[in-house]
Design a protein around this motif. Structure first.
Motif, PDB file in Angstrom:
ATOM      1  N   CYS A   9       0.842  -1.190   0.000  1.00  0.00           N
ATOM      2  CA  CYS A   9       0.000   0.000   0.000  1.00  0.00           C
ATOM      3  C   CYS A   9       0.874   1.236   0.000  1.00  0.00           C
ATOM      4  O   CYS A   9       1.742   1.379   0.872  1.00  0.00           O
ATOM      5  N   ASP A  10       0.664   2.133  -0.950  1.00  0.00           N
ATOM      6  CA  ASP A  10       1.468   3.347  -1.000  1.00  0.00           C
ATOM      7  C   ASP A  10       0.990   4.384   0.011  1.00  0.00           C
ATOM      8  O   ASP A  10       1.592   5.445   0.148  1.00  0.00           O
ATOM      9  N   GLN A  11      -0.055   4.079   0.766  1.00  0.00           N
ATOM     10  CA  GLN A  11      -0.554   4.986   1.798  1.00  0.00           C
ATOM     11  C   GLN A  11      -0.036   4.606   3.182  1.00  0.00           C
ATOM     12  O   GLN A  11       0.435   5.455   3.914  1.00  0.00           O
ATOM     13  N   CYS A  12      -0.097   3.307   3.526  1.00  0.00           N
ATOM     14  CA  CYS A  12       0.300   2.894   4.873  1.00  0.00           C
ATOM     15  C   CYS A  12       1.525   1.985   4.897  1.00  0.00           C
ATOM     16  O   CYS A  12       2.053   1.698   5.961  1.00  0.00           O
ATOM     17  N   GLY A  13       1.986   1.520   3.735  1.00  0.00           N
ATOM     18  CA  GLY A  13       3.174   0.679   3.680  1.00  0.00           C
ATOM     19  C   GLY A  13       2.918  -0.801   3.893  1.00  0.00           C
ATOM     20  O   GLY A  13       3.840  -1.607   3.819  1.00  0.00           O
ATOM     21  N   GLN A  14       1.685  -1.198   4.155  1.00  0.00           N
ATOM     22  CA  GLN A  14       1.353  -2.592   4.415  1.00  0.00           C
ATOM     23  C   GLN A  14       1.609  -3.452   3.178  1.00  0.00           C
ATOM     24  O   GLN A  14       1.195  -3.101   2.087  1.00  0.00           O
ATOM     25  N   ALA A  15       2.318  -4.565   3.357  1.00  0.00           N
ATOM     26  CA  ALA A  15       2.488  -5.518   2.262  1.00  0.00           C
ATOM     27  C   ALA A  15       1.132  -6.140   1.957  1.00  0.00           C
ATOM     28  O   ALA A  15       0.342  -6.409   2.862  1.00  0.00           O
ATOM     29  N   LEU A  16       0.861  -6.331   0.689  1.00  0.00           N
ATOM     30  CA  LEU A  16      -0.424  -6.880   0.293  1.00  0.00           C
ATOM     31  C   LEU A  16      -0.317  -8.377   0.054  1.00  0.00           C
ATOM     32  O   LEU A  16       0.674  -8.862  -0.475  1.00  0.00           O
ATOM     33  N   LEU A  17      -1.346  -9.091   0.445  1.00  0.00           N
ATOM     34  CA  LEU A  17      -1.451 -10.526   0.197  1.00  0.00           C
ATOM     35  C   LEU A  17      -2.596 -10.746  -0.772  1.00  0.00           C
ATOM     36  O   LEU A  17      -3.589 -10.017  -0.748  1.00  0.00           O
ATOM     37  N   TYR A  18      -2.435 -11.744  -1.621  1.00  0.00           N
ATOM     38  CA  TYR A  18      -3.450 -12.052  -2.622  1.00  0.00           C
ATOM     39  C   TYR A  18      -3.870 -13.507  -2.488  1.00  0.00           C
ATOM     40  O   TYR A  18      -3.048 -14.377  -2.201  1.00  0.00           O
ATOM     41  N   CYS A  19      -5.149 -13.753  -2.725  1.00  0.00           N
ATOM     42  CA  CYS A  19      -5.678 -15.107  -2.678  1.00  0.00           C
ATOM     43  C   CYS A  19      -5.093 -15.908  -3.836  1.00  0.00           C
ATOM     44  O   CYS A  19      -5.106 -15.441  -4.978  1.00  0.00           O
ATOM     45  N   ASN A  20      -4.597 -17.115  -3.550  1.00  0.00           N
ATOM     46  CA  ASN A  20      -3.999 -17.937  -4.612  1.00  0.00           C
ATOM     47  C   ASN A  20      -5.056 -18.585  -5.500  1.00  0.00           C
ATOM     48  O   ASN A  20      -4.720 -19.187  -6.504  1.00  0.00           O
ATOM     49  N   GLN A  21      -6.342 -18.446  -5.144  1.00  0.00           N
ATOM     50  CA  GLN A  21      -7.401 -19.005  -5.993  1.00  0.00           C
ATOM     51  C   GLN A  21      -8.161 -17.929  -6.762  1.00  0.00           C
ATOM     52  O   GLN A  21      -8.290 -18.000  -7.975  1.00  0.00           O
ATOM     53  N   CYS A  22      -8.638 -16.904  -6.067  1.00  0.00           N
ATOM     54  CA  CYS A  22      -9.458 -15.897  -6.759  1.00  0.00           C
ATOM     55  C   CYS A  22      -8.707 -14.592  -7.038  1.00  0.00           C
ATOM     56  O   CYS A  22      -9.194 -13.758  -7.782  1.00  0.00           O
ATOM     57  N   GLY A  23      -7.530 -14.392  -6.415  1.00  0.00           N
ATOM     58  CA  GLY A  23      -6.719 -13.217  -6.681  1.00  0.00           C
ATOM     59  C   GLY A  23      -7.099 -11.970  -5.909  1.00  0.00           C
ATOM     60  O   GLY A  23      -6.490 -10.917  -6.092  1.00  0.00           O
ATOM     61  N   ARG A  24      -8.090 -12.044  -5.014  1.00  0.00           N
ATOM     62  CA  ARG A  24      -8.502 -10.864  -4.247  1.00  0.00           C
ATOM     63  C   ARG A  24      -7.445 -10.509  -3.203  1.00  0.00           C
ATOM     64  O   ARG A  24      -6.780 -11.379  -2.665  1.00  0.00           O
ATOM     65  N   VAL A  25      -7.341  -9.216  -2.887  1.00  0.00           N
ATOM     66  CA  VAL A  25      -6.420  -8.751  -1.862  1.00  0.00           C
ATOM     67  C   VAL A  25      -7.066  -8.928  -0.490  1.00  0.00           C
ATOM     68  O   VAL A  25      -8.287  -8.854  -0.361  1.00  0.00           O
ATOM     69  N   GLY A  26      -6.249  -9.193   0.524  1.00  0.00           N
ATOM     70  CA  GLY A  26      -6.787  -9.360   1.871  1.00  0.00           C
ATOM     71  C   GLY A  26      -5.703  -9.506   2.907  1.00  0.00           C
ATOM     72  O   GLY A  26      -4.521  -9.310   2.624  1.00  0.00           O
ATOM     73  N   ILE A  27      -6.103  -9.844   4.123  1.00  0.00           N
ATOM     74  CA  ILE A  27      -5.180 -10.089   5.221  1.00  0.00           C
ATOM     75  C   ILE A  27      -5.536 -11.426   5.847  1.00  0.00           C
ATOM     76  O   ILE A  27      -6.607 -11.964   5.599  1.00  0.00           O
ATOM     77  N   GLY A  28      -4.643 -11.934   6.645  1.00  0.00           N
ATOM     78  CA  GLY A  28      -4.884 -13.219   7.299  1.00  0.00           C
ATOM     79  C   GLY A  28      -4.397 -14.381   6.448  1.00  0.00           C
ATOM     80  O   GLY A  28      -3.782 -14.217   5.407  1.00  0.00           O
ATOM     81  N   ARG A  29      -4.675 -15.594   6.913  1.00  0.00           N
ATOM     82  CA  ARG A  29      -4.189 -16.796   6.230  1.00  0.00           C
ATOM     83  C   ARG A  29      -5.107 -17.261   5.111  1.00  0.00           C
ATOM     84  O   ARG A  29      -4.673 -17.886   4.171  1.00  0.00           O
ATOM     85  N   ARG A  30      -6.403 -17.006   5.229  1.00  0.00           N
ATOM     86  CA  ARG A  30      -7.383 -17.496   4.258  1.00  0.00           C
ATOM     87  C   ARG A  30      -8.204 -16.349   3.689  1.00  0.00           C
ATOM     88  O   ARG A  30      -8.519 -15.386   4.373  1.00  0.00           O
ATOM     89  N   CYS A  31      -8.586 -16.477   2.429  1.00  0.00           N
ATOM     90  CA  CYS A  31      -9.429 -15.504   1.748  1.00  0.00           C
ATOM     91  C   CYS A  31     -10.834 -15.571   2.353  1.00  0.00           C
ATOM     92  O   CYS A  31     -11.404 -16.656   2.498  1.00  0.00           O
ATOM     93  N   THR A  32     -11.383 -14.420   2.681  1.00  0.00           N
ATOM     94  CA  THR A  32     -12.731 -14.399   3.252  1.00  0.00           C
ATOM     95  C   THR A  32     -13.795 -14.593   2.177  1.00  0.00           C
ATOM     96  O   THR A  32     -14.953 -14.836   2.493  1.00  0.00           O
TER      97      THR A  32
END
Length: 184
Positions: free
Chosen positions: A18-41
């Motif tokens: 994120c160019d606003q807060c610096g957080q590394a982004l994670l992407y779902c390996n199945q649907c490609g959506r961005v999120g946090i945590g271990r599993r895509c919601t």
């Protein structure tokens, strides 16, 4: 555009962090959506950093090598921003117990970025003060992000949005906090 799962700001689709807060982004390996945590919601797939072997093959990040948040981002040399030989930048002030290991693109600030715990009680440091950048041709640099109390390099004020190269032994001043530049 995508929405950062941490700060909820809108950022470019092809972002690795994120160019606003610096957080590394994670992407779902199945649907490609961005999120946090271990599993895509959304679909239950694994959340992985861009370039991971388990990254979805159709995703545009599949060719980019990338270390996880909290460690250095070492992007593939094909993208002109590093490679396996990216030097480690450390910013240190032993009197204030500050020792930052830099991440490419990370924000330095009192409210945003991965180093807030070092600056949250520093009243003169802006919420989003500066940004660290690595370029394969010029090395590590810093950009002032229109901070209220400015950023100095070796006691010289730097202009907002102008990247200044950092060298080993330099003194980077974020508002009133002096940081020794150590590059190895």
């Amino acid at each position: 555009m995508i929405i950062c799962p941490t700060c909820k700001e809108e950022i470019d689709d092809d972002s690795r962090y994120c160019d606003q807060c610096g957080q590394a982004l994670l992407y779902c390996n199945q649907c490609g959506r961005v999120g946090i945590g271990r599993r895509c919601t959304y679909c239950g797939g694994l959340m992985v950093p861009p370039g991971s072997e388990t990254q979805h093959a159709g995703d545009s990040f599949a060719s980019v090598g990338y270390a996880t948040y909290g460690s250095l981002r070492q992007e593939d040399s094909r993208h002109g921003t590093g490679g396996g030989n990216m030097p480690v930048l450390t910013l240190a002030n032993d009197n204030l117990n500050i020792r930052i290991v830099a991440m490419n693109g990370a924000i330095i600030g009192r409210r945003k970025g991965p180093y807030t715990h070092f600056f949250e009680k520093q009243a003169y440091v802006s919420g989003v003060h500066a940004q660290l950048m690595y370029n394969a041709q010029t090395g590590w640099g810093v950009v002032d992000k229109h901070s209220s109390n400015g950023t100095k390099l070796n006691q010289r004020q730097i202009q907002p949005d102008v990247e200044m190269t950092l060298n080993n032994g330099d003194i980077l001043t974020i508002a009133n906090v002096n940081l020794q530049v150590i590059i190895r």
